[in-house]
Design an enzyme around this catalytic site. Structure first.
Site, PDB file in Angstrom:
ATOM      1  N   ASP A  35       0.958  -0.746  -0.183  1.00 40.07           N
ATOM      2  CA  ASP A  35      -0.190   0.289  -0.493  1.00 40.07           C
ATOM      3  C   ASP A  35       0.467   0.982   0.624  1.00 40.07           C
ATOM      4  O   ASP A  35       1.462   1.536   0.957  1.00 40.07           O
ATOM      5  CB  ASP A  35      -0.305  -0.114   1.090  1.00 40.07           C
ATOM      6  CG  ASP A  35      -2.244  -0.633   0.866  1.00 40.07           C
ATOM      7  OD1 ASP A  35      -2.357  -0.793   0.447  1.00 40.07           O
ATOM      8  OD2 ASP A  35      -1.892  -1.864   2.218  1.00 40.07           O
ATOM      9  N   ASP A 179     -10.457  -5.343  -0.642  1.00 38.05           N
ATOM     10  CA  ASP A 179      -9.385  -4.728   0.552  1.00 38.05           C
ATOM     11  C   ASP A 179     -10.219  -4.110   1.607  1.00 38.05           C
ATOM     12  O   ASP A 179     -10.418  -2.988   1.463  1.00 38.05           O
ATOM     13  CB  ASP A 179      -8.181  -3.741  -1.063  1.00 38.05           C
ATOM     14  CG  ASP A 179      -6.917  -3.567   0.536  1.00 38.05           C
ATOM     15  OD1 ASP A 179      -7.350  -4.059   1.429  1.00 38.05           O
ATOM     16  OD2 ASP A 179      -6.739  -2.940  -0.419  1.00 38.05           O
ATOM     17  N   GLY A 181     -10.217  -4.711   6.152  1.00 43.20           N
ATOM     18  CA  GLY A 181     -11.267  -5.014   7.272  1.00 43.20           C
ATOM     19  C   GLY A 181     -11.322  -6.256   6.956  1.00 43.20           C
ATOM     20  O   GLY A 181     -12.077  -7.279   7.489  1.00 43.20           O
ATOM     21  N   GLY A 201      -4.950  -7.579   5.617  1.00 42.00           N
ATOM     22  CA  GLY A 201      -3.651  -7.227   6.614  1.00 42.00           C
ATOM     23  C   GLY A 201      -3.585  -7.548   8.489  1.00 42.00           C
ATOM     24  O   GLY A 201      -3.007  -8.512   8.020  1.00 42.00           O
TER      25      GLY A 201
END
Ligand code: DX5
Ligand code: ZN
Length: 222
Positions: A35, A179, A181, A201
């Site tokens: 990111d 992408d 949560g 993540g």
């Protein structure tokens, strides 16, 4: 389409990145999601070419770059030039900031990298539908971009469903990436909605056993 999991590296322990990669190497993730935030398009500044150089030198998992920047038309071509023939599989930019999607897509694709187009939670899926000619991946954000560790926004799951319906009706085989949560507890709702590539993540890095977490996620989405 083969559905798969990608790990969003900004949620890793950056003081022990080598160790994090050792653990990721044992999992079945297919991409490391990288990111890049510029402090303008989103209220955060993350990683860039120094980190990417170090990672590319030492690791083999293909990289998926998600540019959250105000000026992708300017910065992405420069980036691509520096990283041609490296292990970069996909580059995504946001429809909200990209000025010339056709031109940028051409540049990225010429470098044998797939081109993804991302939409924020409040952006309509029509912005993707209107650009299908130029894209290899549709990224539907499931949080407001800017930070790892946010809660998934439910209405975004409906957008995935709508886009999946449109793609199925029109025989479009572009993968839908989600992408933000995404965790073991909610990944099935996105799989039911018809997503293909699942970026996670904190959903991976905040668990004790990455292998087990990714395996369980994989079982749900495959
Ligand atoms: C959000 C980023 C995401 C984020 C994912 O702006 O684009 O890739 O790092 O992290 P989690 O899965 O913790 O939301
Ligand atoms: Zn991302």
């Amino acid at each position: 389409m083969n559905n798969f999991i990608a790990a969003s590296i900004i949620a890793a322990d950056f003081f022990s990145l080598e160790n994090e990669y050792k653990k990721l190497n044992q999992t079945d993730i297919k991409w490391v999601h990288f990111d890049i935030m510029d402090g303008h398009f989103v209220p955060n500044i993350t990683i860039g070419s120094c980190d990417l150089d170090a990672i590319l030198k030492k690791t083999n998992i293909p990289i998926d770059i998600h540019f959250m920047v105000d000026n992708p038309d300017y910065i992405v071509p420069l980036f691509i030039k520096n990283y041609s023939n490296k292990k970069i599989s996909n580059v995504s930019v946001h429809v909200e900031s990209c000025q010339n999607i056709k031109k940028l897509s051409n540049i990225v694709r010429k470098n044998k990298i797939s081109f993804g187009l991302a939409i924020n939670p409040n952006t309509s899926i029509n912005k993707i539908i209107n650009n299908l000619k130029y894209i290899d991946l549709a990224l539907v954000m499931t949080v407001k971009p800017g930070f790892a560790g946010q809660k998934i926004i439910q209405k975004c799951i409906n957008k995935v469903k709508k886009l999946r319906n449109y793609f199925d009706k029109n025989n479009i085989s572009i993968p839908i990436q989600v992408d933000g949560g995404i965790k073991l507890e909610n990944i099935s709702s996105l799989s039911d909605a018809g997503a293909n590539i699942y970026v996670s993540g904190t959903g991976i890095f905040n668990t004790n056993n990455y292998i087990k977490t990714v395996n369980k996620m994989k079982k749900i989405v495959e």
